[in-house]
Design an enzyme around this catalytic site. Structure first.
Site, PDB file in Angstrom:
ATOM      1  N   ILE A  14       5.333 -14.696   3.644  1.00  0.00           N
ATOM      2  CA  ILE A  14       4.743 -14.140   2.424  1.00  0.00           C
ATOM      3  C   ILE A  14       5.584 -14.497   1.199  1.00  0.00           C
ATOM      4  O   ILE A  14       5.046 -14.890   0.164  1.00  0.00           O
ATOM      5  CB  ILE A  14       4.548 -12.613   2.545  1.00  0.00           C
ATOM      6  CG1 ILE A  14       3.595 -12.292   3.710  1.00  0.00           C
ATOM      7  CG2 ILE A  14       4.014 -12.024   1.239  1.00  0.00           C
ATOM      8  CD1 ILE A  14       2.208 -12.935   3.608  1.00  0.00           C
ATOM      9  N   CYS A 152      -2.632  -7.100   4.555  1.00  0.00           N
ATOM     10  CA  CYS A 152      -3.648  -8.138   4.366  1.00  0.00           C
ATOM     11  C   CYS A 152      -5.000  -7.657   4.884  1.00  0.00           C
ATOM     12  O   CYS A 152      -6.044  -7.919   4.275  1.00  0.00           O
ATOM     13  CB  CYS A 152      -3.227  -9.427   5.068  1.00  0.00           C
ATOM     14  SG  CYS A 152      -2.793  -9.242   6.806  1.00  0.00           S
ATOM     15  N   THR A 153      -4.987  -6.911   5.987  1.00  0.00           N
ATOM     16  CA  THR A 153      -6.242  -6.431   6.575  1.00  0.00           C
ATOM     17  C   THR A 153      -6.875  -5.344   5.717  1.00  0.00           C
ATOM     18  O   THR A 153      -8.103  -5.319   5.536  1.00  0.00           O
ATOM     19  CB  THR A 153      -6.002  -5.934   8.016  1.00  0.00           C
ATOM     20  OG1 THR A 153      -5.412  -6.990   8.783  1.00  0.00           O
ATOM     21  CG2 THR A 153      -7.299  -5.502   8.673  1.00  0.00           C
TER      22      THR A 153
END
Length: 335
Positions: A14, A152-153
């Site tokens: 990231i 992210c989900t």
């Protein structure tokens, strides 16, 4: 408004992709990077070459102890303790905490000692307020010094859930994310005390796993608190994941109206965050996609007027990192 000056703590997947997005968008200026485990030359190599997102197109070099990208110098630190990083010496007012280690208010706030004005955690947090671009930014208060960009989900699920709940109402729902391999997994079977399945070889297995992403939606959309939960399957692909959201709707509707509502949001208030496609796509088609969530109109199914399965893709690395940049820029604009 001046471009916000930013430091990145942790130069992993990231951290590096946030830096790429920062350079490509020009929304923030990264002036310093800290990572105790990566020396300068290796840092340059890792940034330049990427097995998933390809070689960085610009110039990458080292000069005078600094990382120089496209002629722009970035200070490099190798501190283990966040409190010892002198962010102010580099002019960094905002810090992106992307080690995956310092994810609470208390631990992440150590960056404030080095001169940071605000810390943005690029992971879910137990106690820091979570913000999802396109969903709850209006709740941000500039007095908040440590915030989270959620997962992210959650960034994929929340925009979709918001549109559906605002338009049709969600009584309850279950989410499954079919998730690409991440750095915490094992290349071959190895020890994993807390998660025995998670210790199995990533390239050889589909691995059921837990995720707090669906429950976290209840934190960014209070109306959905307690109405969603979910799980994950880790699969042997390097990047791009997909959310399967199965919900019981409050109002009876048809699939065409659901598609229309999502398409309208993708072209209106959620443009750039929520995408929409009717093409016959597969996961690699979304590698490098800037959206948090791309609704796959032709993949969803409806059983009855109030029971539907919705499918939405996301580049769990690139799309998420793009949102980190957006969140930093947004919060800086409110200071």
């Amino acid at each position: 408004m001046a471009i916000p000056k930013v430091g990145i703590n942790g130069f992993g997947r990231i951290g590096r992709i946030v830096l790429r997005n920062a350079i490509l968008t020009g929304k923030i200026q990264v002036v310093a990077v800290n990572d105790p485990f990566i020396d300068l030359d290796y840092m340059a190599y890792m940034f330049k070459y990427d097995s998933t997102h390809g070689r960085f197109e610009g110039s990458v070099e080292t000069k005078g102890g600094k990382l120089v990208i496209d002629g722009h110098s970035i200070d490099v630190h190798n501190e283990r303790d966040p409190a010892n990083i002198k962010w102010s010496a580099s002019g960094a007012e905002y810090v992106i905490e992307s080690t995956g280690v310092f994810t609470t208010k208390e631990t992440a706030s150590a960056h404030l000692k080095g001169g940071a004005k605000r810390v943005i955690i690029s992971a879910p947090s137990k106690d820091a307020p979570m913000f999802v671009v396109g969903v709850n930014l209006e709740k941000f208060n500039p007095s908040e010094k440590v915030i989270s960009n959620a997962s992210c989900t959650t960034n994929c699920l929340a925009p979709l859930a918001k549109v559906i709940n605002d338009t049709f109402g969600i009584e309850e729902g279950l989410m499954t994310t079919v998730h690409a391999t991440t750095a915490t997994q094992k290349t071959v079977d190895g020890p994993s005390k807390k998660d025995w399945r998670g210790g199995r070889g990533a390239s050889a297995n589909i691995i059921p796993s837990s995720t707090g992403a669906a429950k976290a939606v209840g934190k960014v959309i209070p109306a959905l608190n307690g109405k969603l939960t979910g799980m994950a399957f880790r699969v042997p692909t390097p990047d791009v994941s997909v959310v399967d959201l199965t919900v019981k709707l409050a109002k009876p509707t048809n699939y065409e109206d659901i598609k229309a509502a999502i398409k309208a949001a993708s072209e209106g208030p959620m443009k750039g965050v929520l995408g929409y496609t009717e093409d016959s796509v597969v996961s690699t088609d979304f590698c490098g996609d800037n959206h948090s969530s791309i609704f796959d109109a032709s993949a969803g199914i409806q059983l009855s007027p109030q029971f539907v399965k919705l499918v939405s893709w996301y580049d769990n690395e690139w799309g998420y990192s793009h949102r980190v940049v957006d969140l930093v820029a947004y919060t800086a604009s409110k200071d």
